[in-house]
Motif scaffolding. Structure first.
Motif, PDB file in Angstrom:
ATOM      1  N   ASP A 131       6.888  67.795  48.503  1.00  0.00           N
ATOM      2  CA  ASP A 131       6.574  68.957  46.850  1.00  0.00           C
ATOM      3  C   ASP A 131       6.552  67.515  45.777  1.00  0.00           C
ATOM      4  O   ASP A 131       5.993  68.000  44.640  1.00  0.00           O
ATOM      5  CB  ASP A 131       7.939  69.202  47.187  1.00  0.00           C
ATOM      6  N   ASN A 132       6.747  66.580  45.773  1.00  0.00           N
ATOM      7  CA  ASN A 132       7.157  65.740  44.506  1.00  0.00           C
ATOM      8  C   ASN A 132       4.966  64.879  44.949  1.00  0.00           C
ATOM      9  O   ASN A 132       5.002  64.149  46.114  1.00  0.00           O
ATOM     10  CB  ASN A 132       7.377  64.369  44.486  1.00  0.00           C
ATOM     11  N   TYR A 167       5.018  64.606  38.177  1.00  0.00           N
ATOM     12  CA  TYR A 167       4.908  66.124  39.030  1.00  0.00           C
ATOM     13  C   TYR A 167       4.884  65.992  40.336  1.00  0.00           C
ATOM     14  O   TYR A 167       5.572  65.309  41.180  1.00  0.00           O
ATOM     15  CB  TYR A 167       3.013  65.532  39.373  1.00  0.00           C
ATOM     16  N   THR A 168       4.915  67.560  40.644  1.00  0.00           N
ATOM     17  CA  THR A 168       5.289  67.970  41.505  1.00  0.00           C
ATOM     18  C   THR A 168       4.325  69.455  42.212  1.00  0.00           C
ATOM     19  O   THR A 168       3.085  69.604  40.760  1.00  0.00           O
ATOM     20  CB  THR A 168       6.708  69.090  41.513  1.00  0.00           C
ATOM     21  N   LYS A 169       4.069  69.730  43.076  1.00  0.00           N
ATOM     22  CA  LYS A 169       2.808  70.272  43.688  1.00  0.00           C
ATOM     23  C   LYS A 169       2.977  71.750  43.211  1.00  0.00           C
ATOM     24  O   LYS A 169       1.911  72.567  42.480  1.00  0.00           O
ATOM     25  CB  LYS A 169       3.693  71.581  45.442  1.00  0.00           C
ATOM     26  N   GLU A 170       3.961  72.427  42.212  1.00  0.00           N
ATOM     27  CA  GLU A 170       4.038  73.589  41.138  1.00  0.00           C
ATOM     28  C   GLU A 170       2.855  73.403  39.886  1.00  0.00           C
ATOM     29  O   GLU A 170       2.416  74.508  39.390  1.00  0.00           O
ATOM     30  CB  GLU A 170       5.339  73.801  40.956  1.00  0.00           C
ATOM     31  N   ASP A 171       2.363  72.205  40.147  1.00  0.00           N
ATOM     32  CA  ASP A 171       2.030  72.094  38.703  1.00  0.00           C
ATOM     33  C   ASP A 171       0.424  72.056  39.235  1.00  0.00           C
ATOM     34  O   ASP A 171      -0.246  71.832  38.546  1.00  0.00           O
ATOM     35  CB  ASP A 171       2.298  69.727  38.357  1.00  0.00           C
ATOM     36  N   SER A 181      -1.830  74.247  41.950  1.00  0.00           N
ATOM     37  CA  SER A 181      -2.278  75.170  42.676  1.00  0.00           C
ATOM     38  C   SER A 181      -2.608  75.684  44.005  1.00  0.00           C
ATOM     39  O   SER A 181      -3.872  75.187  44.499  1.00  0.00           O
ATOM     40  CB  SER A 181      -3.129  76.249  41.724  1.00  0.00           C
ATOM     41  N   ASP A 182      -1.445  75.839  44.643  1.00  0.00           N
ATOM     42  CA  ASP A 182      -1.678  76.077  46.187  1.00  0.00           C
ATOM     43  C   ASP A 182      -2.690  74.959  47.139  1.00  0.00           C
ATOM     44  O   ASP A 182      -3.636  75.193  47.836  1.00  0.00           O
ATOM     45  CB  ASP A 182      -1.760  77.165  46.261  1.00  0.00           C
ATOM     46  N   ASP A 226      -1.406  72.800  49.028  1.00  0.00           N
ATOM     47  CA  ASP A 226      -1.576  72.999  51.261  1.00  0.00           C
ATOM     48  C   ASP A 226      -2.841  73.931  51.692  1.00  0.00           C
ATOM     49  O   ASP A 226      -3.503  74.950  50.874  1.00  0.00           O
ATOM     50  CB  ASP A 226      -0.085  73.452  51.796  1.00  0.00           C
ATOM     51  N   ASN A 249      -3.827  78.958  51.902  1.00  0.00           N
ATOM     52  CA  ASN A 249      -3.141  77.813  51.598  1.00  0.00           C
ATOM     53  C   ASN A 249      -1.244  78.290  52.133  1.00  0.00           C
ATOM     54  O   ASN A 249      -0.657  77.480  51.796  1.00  0.00           O
ATOM     55  CB  ASN A 249      -2.913  77.965  49.559  1.00  0.00           C
TER      56      ASN A 249
END
Length: 824
Positions: free
Chosen positions: A720-721, A737-741, A743-744, A746, A781
C-alpha cells in the motif's frame, strides 16, 4: 586506446598462414543422369571417383571410423546440376531416423554436401539429407554462421539397406551462385553425423582448435568444365483464404499473389514479394513488460528471414520495424476519441531485395520495402463530428550494403539504412508534432572484421552514425566499437569497448534499447577438444564489464560472472551452471524515465543450474533452477525460478514436449508512474507462470501435423505504501504516498495462444498449408487474483478463431521453357 590499436596492428602484421593440404575430388561429366531414387545401380556410379577416409572432429579430433561405419561418396554432373551418391555404412540398430519437418534436425543421422563455388572459404551453401529423408539447407559464412532460413529447391532420396543407408542428391545449378569459368576449382566438403553417439566426421579434416570458419577446411572440386549458369528465374504464385472470427466480428479474406526470384547476373539475385501475404505467421511470445525498454520479437515472415545475411551487418536492421505499429499519435481535442482499436501494424505494399557476391569477394546488397499510409478515425463524443488523421504516412525503408571479403577470413563493410516518410503532420515518438515534415532517419556504418592469416587473433572495429530529421532540426549521433581477442586453442580471450553518444538512435529501422554509454568488456574461456574419461565436452567462460555514461563520464555499474558447460561421455547428458555478480552500487539511468535521474541498487547476485538429458531416449527432460537476491541494507528482495520441460518420443513420427516455468519475485522495487514531477516506485511481489505444449506428427518427410499451445500469466501486487525517488537515487516514503494516489498500479496479465497446422509438400518447393488458430488475452488491475481464478476469467474474455488455407506452387523458368520447347 592508441596502445590498444597498436597491439591489434602488430598481431595482424606479424602472423602468417601455414600451408594446409586439401583433399581433391575430380568429377566427371555424364551424358545419362542418374535416377534420384536411393538405388545406386546407375551406370555412372560404377566408374566415379570415391571420396572416403572421413576424419572425426567431434568429440575426438582426428579419429577414423571403423570399416563397418565408413562413408563413401561419389559425384557426377551434367548441364542441369551436380549429382551425389553417398553410401553411409552403419549397423542398422545404431541408426536413428526421426521424421521431422524441413530444417529440423531432430534425432536423426544426417549426411551433408557443402559447396563453395567461389572457393573463398567464407560463403558456403549447405545441403543436408537426414536418414528419414527430410531435407535441410543453409547458407554459411563466418560472420553469420549457418542460416537455415535460406531455402532452395533440390532433389534427394534415401534408402535403408542391411549395412547402412544410401543418399542420392541432385543439386540444380539454380541453387548455387557461380560465374561461367573454364575449369574452375570449387570448394567442397562432405559431413556425416552419427546421432546415437553424436560423432561427426568430414571428408577433408576440420581443425576445431583453430578458431577458423568451417569453410576454411573445404576440400577442392576439380573437373568441372563448360558450365553455363542457368537463367535463375523462379515463380512462387500463391493463393490464400483467411476466415477470422473475433467476438461478433467476422472477416473473410481471399488473396492471390506472386513472389519472384530472379538471377540478375550469375552471382546476384532479385527477390520480390509483389503482393505480400503473412496470414500464417506464428504468434509472438508476449510477456508482461514493466521495464523501460520495448519487447523485441524474432522475425517470422519468410521474406524477411531468407537471404538477409548481408543486411544484418552491424546490427542496424531489425526487420520487425517494417509493418510495425505506427509511430505517430493523433492530437485529440476536447471530447474526441479514436474510433475502434488503435492500429497495431501498418500494411506492407511490396518489398524487394537484391544480393550477391562476386568471385573476388565483393558482396552487394540492396533492400527496399514500402508500407501503406495509416489513418485513424476520430469522433467528437459531444457533437458527433468525425474526422481522420494520419499516424503513419506512406513510408519507404531502404538498405544498401557493400562488403569486401579478403584473406579468406576478413571483411570490410559499408552499410546505410534509410527511412523516408512521405508528408507532414506526423508525430515523433515523444508526441511532439513534426511541423516541418515526417520523421526521417538515416544511419551509416563502416565495419571492419579482421583476422590474422592463421586465424589465431582477430579484431573488430565499427563506426556508425545516425541522422534524424525531427521537428526541431537534425539530430546526429555516433557509435563506435573496438575489440581484439584470441580466437583459437583451448584458451581464448577478448577485450572490447563500446560507445554511443546521447543522440545515437537507429530505432526507425534497427533496434537499440539504450544509448549514452561507454562500456569496457573482457572475457576468457577454456574448452577441451579431446574427450576425457567422463566428459565428451567441457567449456568454462568468465567475463567482466565496466559500464559508464558517455556524457557525463559517470560510472553506472560493474559486473562479473561465469558459466560452465559439460556433456557426459556415456550418458550424453548436458549440464551446466552460471553466476553473475554486480558488486557495490549500480546506477540505473534508464529505469526512472527522466533524463539525468538514476535509481541505485547494491550487491546483486544471480545464480542458476540446468540439465538436459539425452534426446535420443524415449523420455528426456530439460530442467533449470535459479536464485537472485540483493545484499543491500534495507532490502529483502529475493527471486526464485525453475523450469521443467519433459519430452516423450512415442515413435519416429510422433513427439510431444511440455514446458512449465515458474518465477516468483518477492519485494521487488520498480518504477510505477509519476505524481506531478515526482518519480514513483513501488515494492511488491510478482508471480509468473507459463505453460506450453508443442507436438508434431510427421506422416513422412513431406506431410506433417503440428500443434503449439502457450498460456502465459503474470500478476503484480504492490504494498500500500509506495516510494518517491530522491535526487540521490534512493527511495523514501517521506511524502506518505499510497497506492490510492496512483490509479490501479497492480497488474494481472494473461494470454492464451493455440496453433494447429497441417503442411503437405505436394511437389518440389510447393506447399499446401491449413491452419487453425485460437487466441485470448486479458489485462486488468487485480494483482491479488491467483492463477486459477485468472485462468477462469481469461475464458470469459472474447476469443479469436482463425482458419487459413494457403497454397504455394514453385515454378522454375527453365523447366517451363523446356515444356514449351517439347510442345513445339
Amino acid at each position: 586506446m592508441k596502445v590498444f590499436s597498436t597491439l591489434i596492428l602488430a598481431f595482424l602484421l606479424t602472423l602468417n598462414l601455414g600451408a594446409q593440404d586439401k583433399k581433391k575430388y575430380t568429377i566427371t561429366r555424364t551424358d545419362t543422369a542418374p535416377k534420384i531414387d536411393g538405388v545406386l545401380n546407375d551406370e555412372v556410379w560404377k566408374t566415379a571417383q570415391i571420396a572416403t577416409d572421413f576424419v572425426q572432429f567431434e568429440p575426438t579430433v582426428g579419429k577414423t571410423m571403423p570399416e563397418n561405419k565408413r562413408t563413401e561418396v561419389k559425384m557426377t554432373y551434367d548441364d542441369t546440376g551436380i549429382y551425389i551418391a553417398a553410401y553411409l555404412y552403419d549397423t542398422p540398430e545404431d541408426m536413428m531416423k526421426q521424421f521431422t519437418q524441413r530444417d529440423d534436425f531432430g534425432q536423426s543421422d544426417f549426411f551433408a554436401a557443402v559447396f563453395n563455388p567461389n572457393n573463398d572459404a567464407q560463403n558456403n551453401t549447405e545441403f543436408f539429407v537426414f536418414s528419414s529423408g527430410t531435407q535441410a539447407d543453409a547458407s554459411e559464412s563466418p560472420g553469420n554462421g549457418e542460416d537455415f532460413r535460406w531455402n532452395a529447391v533440390w532433389e534427394s532420396a534415401v534408402k535403408t539397406v542391411n549395412d547402412g543407408w544410401i543418399v542420392e542428391m541432385k543439386i540444380p545449378y539454380r541453387a548455387l551462385r557461380f560465374t561461367q569459368q573454364e575449369n574452375p576449382i570449387w570448394g567442397i566438403q562432405f559431413h556425416r553425423h552419427y546421432r546415437t553417439t553424436r560423432e561427426q566426421n568430414t571428408w577433408n579434416p576440420v581443425d576445431v582448435t583453430s578458431g577458423a570458419g568451417i569453410g576454411f577446411f573445404n576440400g577442392e572440386l576439380e573437373g568441372l568444365n563448360n558450365l553455363e549458369p542457368p537463367t535463375r528465374l523462379s515463380f512462387y504464385p500463391f493463393a490464400s483464404y483467411v476466415g477470422d472470427r473475433f467476438d461478433s466480428e467476422k472477416i473473410d479474406d481471399f488473396n492471390v499473389g506472386l513472389d519472384i526470384k530472379y538471377g540478375l547476373t550469375e552471382n546476384f539475385t532479385l527477390d520480390a514479394t509483389l503482393i505480400p501475404d503473412f496470414s500464417q505467421v506464428g504468434f509472438d511470445d508476449v510477456q508482461l513488460n514493466l521495464g523501460p525498454f520495448e519487447q523485441a520479437f524474432s522475425e517470422q515472415r519468410q521474406f524477411f528471414t531468407e537471404g538477409v545475411d548481408l543486411f544484418r551487418k552491424g546490427g542496424l536492421f531489425f526487420s520487425r520495424r517494417i509493418g510495425s505499429a505506427p509511430i505517430g499519435n493523433p492530437l485529440l481535442g476536447t471530447n474526441e476519441v479514436v474510433d475502434g482499436d488503435f492500429p497495431q501494424k501498418t500494411a506492407l505494399l511490396n518489398a524487394v531485395k537484391v544480393s550477391g557476391r562476386t568471385k573476388d569477394g565483393l558482396g552487394i546488397g540492396f533492400f527496399n520495402a514500402i508500407t501503406e499510409k495509416t489513418d485513424v478515425d476520430i469522433t467528437n463524443t459531444q457533437t458527433g463530428e468525425k474526422r481522420s488523421e494520419t499516424i503513419e504516412p506512406l513510408t519507404n525503408y531502404n538498405i544498401m550494403v557493400v562488403d569486401q571479403q579478403f584473406n579468406k577470413n576478413s571483411s570490410v563493410t559499408l552499410i546505410n539504412t534509410n527511412v523516408t516518410r512521405n508528408g507532414s503532420g506526423i508525430y515523433s515518438t515523444d508526441g511532439v508534432k513534426n511541423s516541418s515534415g515526417a520523421r526521417d532517419a538515416n544511419v551509416t556504418g563502416l565495419l571492419f572484421d579482421l583476422k590474422n592469416k592463421k586465424n589465431t587473433y582477430g579484431a573488430i572495429a565499427e563506426v556508425k552514425m545516425s541522422n534524424l530529421n525531427l521537428a526541431d532540426g537534425t539530430q546526429t549521433g555516433i557509435s563506435t566499437s573496438l575489440g581484439f581477442g584470441k580466437n583459437s586453442g583451448q584458451y581464448r580471450w577478448s577485450l572490447s569497448h563500446n560507445l554511443a553518444d546521447k543522440d545515437y538512435d537507429i530505432n526507425d529501422m534497427g533496434i537499440l534499447f539504450r544509448n549514452n554509454y561507454s562500456n569496457f568488456s573482457t572475457d576468457f574461456s577454456y574448452q577441451i577438444f579431446e574427450p576425457t574419461e567422463n566428459l565428451n565436452n567441457f567449456r568454462i567462460n568468465t567475463w567482466a564489464n565496466y559500464n559508464s555514461l558517455y556524457r557525463p563520464g559517470t560510472f553506472t555499474g560493474f559486473n562479473f560472472g561465469g558459466r560452465v558447460f559439460a556433456v557426459g561421455k556415456k550418458s550424453l547428458m548436458a549440464y551446466g551452471g552460471n553466476f553473475n555478480v554486480q558488486p557495490g552500487k549500480q546506477f540505473d539511468y534508464f529505469d526512472p524515465r527522466v533524463d539525468g535521474r538514476y535509481f541505485i541498487t547494491e550487491d546483486w547476485l544471480n545464480t542458476g543450474a540446468w540439465i538436459s538429458t539425452n534426446y535420443n531416449k524415449t523420455y528426456a527432460i530439460d530442467a533449470d533452477v535459479g536464485y537472485e537476491t540483493l545484499f543491500e541494507e534495507g532490502r529483502t528482495y529475493q527471486s526464485f525460478f525453475f523450469g521443467i520441460e519433459p519430452r516423450i518420443k512415442f515413435n519416429e513420427n510422433f513427439i510431444i514436449v511440455y514446458s512449465f516455468e515458474w518465477d516468483q519475485e518477492l519485494r521487488e522495487r520498480r518504477w510505477i508512474n509519476f505524481i506531478g514531477d515526482d518519480i514513483i516506485y513501488g515494492q511488491g511481489d510478482q508471480l509468473t507462470i507459463e505453460n506450453s505444449i508443442s507436438g508434431s506428427y510427421n506422416f513422412n518427410a513431406l506431410n506433417s501435423l503440428t500443434l503449439s499451445f502457450r498460456n502465459y500469466w503474470s500478476a503484480v501486487q504492490y504494498e500500500d505504501n509506495i516510494y518517491k525517488l530522491g535526487d540521490n537515487g534512493r527511495l523514501h516514503r517521506d511524502n506518505n504516498y499510497t497506492k490510492e494516489d496512483i490509479s490501479d498500479p497492480d497488474v494481472n496479465f494473461s494470454t492464451w495462444n493455440l496453433n494447429l497446422t497441417y503442411s503437405w509438400q505436394f511437389a518440389p518447393g510447393s506447399f499446401l498449408t491449413a491452419q487453425y488458430r485460437n487466441r485470448i488475452f486479458n489485462f486488468n488491475n487485480n494483482g491479488s487474483e491467483n492463477f486459477g481464478d485468472s485462468l477462469n476469467n481469461l475464458f470469459d474474455e472474447p476469443n479469436g478463431n482463425t482458419f487459413s488455407l494457403r497454397m504455394v506452387y514453385f515454378i522454375d523458368y527453365n523447366d517451363l521453357k523446356n515444356v514449351f520447347k517439347g510442345k513445339s
